[in-house]
Design a protein around this motif. Structure first.
Motif, mmCIF file in Angstrom:
data_model
loop_
_atom_site.group_PDB
_atom_site.id
_atom_site.type_symbol
_atom_site.label_atom_id
_atom_site.label_comp_id
_atom_site.label_asym_id
_atom_site.label_seq_id
_atom_site.Cartn_x
_atom_site.Cartn_y
_atom_site.Cartn_z
ATOM 1 N N SER A 1 0.877 -0.907 0.141
ATOM 2 C CA SER A 1 0.104 0.363 0.061
ATOM 3 C C SER A 1 0.889 1.109 0.022
ATOM 4 N N PRO A 2 0.509 2.507 -0.631
ATOM 5 C CA PRO A 2 1.444 3.525 -0.533
ATOM 6 C C PRO A 2 1.562 4.391 1.045
ATOM 7 N N ILE A 3 0.920 4.244 1.783
ATOM 8 C CA ILE A 3 1.067 4.555 2.788
ATOM 9 C C ILE A 3 2.430 3.667 3.555
ATOM 10 N N ASP A 4 2.604 2.541 3.029
ATOM 11 C CA ASP A 4 3.567 1.381 3.824
ATOM 12 C C ASP A 4 5.490 2.197 3.181
ATOM 13 N N HIS A 5 5.016 2.760 1.848
ATOM 14 C CA HIS A 5 5.995 3.235 1.244
ATOM 15 C C HIS A 5 6.942 4.260 1.657
ATOM 16 N N VAL A 6 5.170 5.699 1.917
ATOM 17 C CA VAL A 6 5.625 6.127 2.606
ATOM 18 C C VAL A 6 6.567 6.614 3.746
ATOM 19 N N SER B 1 -0.282 12.450 10.551
ATOM 20 C CA SER B 1 -1.175 12.027 11.706
ATOM 21 C C SER B 1 -0.455 10.511 11.665
ATOM 22 N N ALA B 2 -0.875 9.927 10.231
ATOM 23 C CA ALA B 2 -0.168 8.176 10.767
ATOM 24 C C ALA B 2 0.967 7.897 11.091
ATOM 25 N N LEU B 3 2.066 8.893 10.649
ATOM 26 C CA LEU B 3 3.739 8.192 10.698
ATOM 27 C C LEU B 3 4.299 9.093 11.736
ATOM 28 N N GLY B 4 3.321 9.626 12.692
ATOM 29 C CA GLY B 4 4.005 10.200 13.545
ATOM 30 C C GLY B 4 4.540 11.632 13.896
ATOM 31 N N PHE B 5 4.824 12.026 12.503
ATOM 32 C CA PHE B 5 4.827 13.946 12.841
ATOM 33 C C PHE B 5 3.739 14.890 13.351
#
Length: 345
Positions: A62-67, A108-112
């Motif tokens: 999924s895109p979010i995994d690659h980001v 939000s998803a990645l902790g920034f």
């Protein structure tokens, strides 16, 4: 502004020109005319452009995994952690939201969690435009660091390209659909810090009179422009791109390059938008820098706004780009807009 680090995450599926042609054949069951002739033309044009393979997501990706992978790699060589990033900019075409900005959702998803967020949408120029904005904000003293992220995953089922643009109806459609078959996927993360304020130089030129050559219109677009027969040729929310005409209207690439006062002998490496190796080699010959160009297009396809940062990351990993090198970025984009940037890596 200094680039602290750049990272790319490429999906696992390697897709050849032959596989793309097979996909077009499979989806074009209602083709009117000689489909074999059309497929031979597409294959020939893809090969001539210098494209061999592109990377697409597999079903497990999924895109979010690659980001997430790209941002982790970008931070890995620094003392900074996600909660210390002050500005988070999401750039490019691939996205999951029109509202709020994708930057807010990704942060939000990645902790920034402490970052201010906004998006920059300027077709394939998006990353370069965001870098210019970040440089200006640093010079104004507003931030000390920034993370610039994109997620160019435009081949997802039901997206602006697939499978709709692979369902050819006739040979004439190739004129404004061929660039669809060059698209690859990637996520990149660029960590920049507010140091060396004179390091970057940006030169831009615009040519908005040909803005209808490459479009993805949304429903109701007619009320926001002077409609032309080119806009939305493949339908609303579908990629329409007159690739040949785009390159015909790109003489400004040479003009904008001439505005950058950097002697050719001082240039160590040149990164270009990955739209066609053959076309960019031709521009490089005209500018006298073809021997300094670093091409990723043959192995990745057109990575849209991720083209330049992906190339920087891959060149760094391979040793083609070293700290202290003078790098140039050279971009032509839908809009149309043109840029050359210079910096010490």
């Amino acid at each position: 502004m200094l680039i602290k680090n750049v990272a790319v995450s490429l999906p696992s599926r390697v897709v050849s020109n032959e596989e793309v042609v097979d996909l077009i054949r499979f989806h074009s069951s209602g083709f009117e005319g000689d489909v074999d002739r059309t497929l031979r033309t597409i294959k020939t044009l893809l090969d001539r452009s210098g494209l061999v393979n592109r990377r697409w997501c597999g079903k497990h990706e999924s895109p979010i995994d690659h980001v997430a992978m790209a941002t982790r790699k970008a931070l890995s060589e620094s003392y900074l952690r996600p909660e210390q990033i002050e500005l988070f900019i999401f750039v490019g075409i691939g996205r999951g939201f029109l509202e709020p900005g994708n930057s807010h959702m990704m942060a939000s998803a990645l902790g920034f969690v402490n970052a201010e967020c906004f998006d920059v949408v300027d077709a394939c120029m998006s990353w370069t435009r965001a870098m210019s904005i970040a440089d200006s904000l640093f010079k104004a003293g507003q931030y000390r660091n920034a993370m610039i992220v994109n997620a160019e995953f435009n081949m997802l089922d039901g997206g602006p390209l697939y499978p709709a643009n692979f369902e050819l109806k006739n040979h004439a459609q190739v004129e404004y659909t061929l660039p669809s078959f060059t698209i690859g996927e990637a996520a990149t993360a660029t960590l920049v810090v507010a140091k060396e304020p004179d390091n970057f130089r940006f030169e831009f030129r615009g040519k908005p009179e040909v803005s209808d050559l490459c479009t993805i219109p949304i429903p109701g677009y007619e009320g926001f422009c002077h409609p032309s027969e080119r806009i939305g040729k493949n339908g609303d929310m579908r990629f329409t791109s007159y690739g040949h005409d785009l390159h015909k209207n790109s003489d400004e690439l040479i003009d904008v390059f001439a505005k950058l006062a950097v002697p050719r002998k001082d240039i160590d490496i040149v990164f270009t938008h990955a739209s066609s190796k053959a076309a960019w080699h031709g521009y490089g010959v005209k500018a006298g820098i073809d021997d300094k160009m670093y091409h990723v297009y043959p192995d990745t396809g057109n990575l849209v706004s991720a083209s330049i940062p992906a190339a920087i990351s891959l060149a760094k990993e391979s040793g083609a780009l070293k700290r202290g090198d003078r790098a140039l970025c050279w971009v032509g984009s839908a809009g149309m807009s043109f840029n050359v940037s210079s910096f010490i890596f």
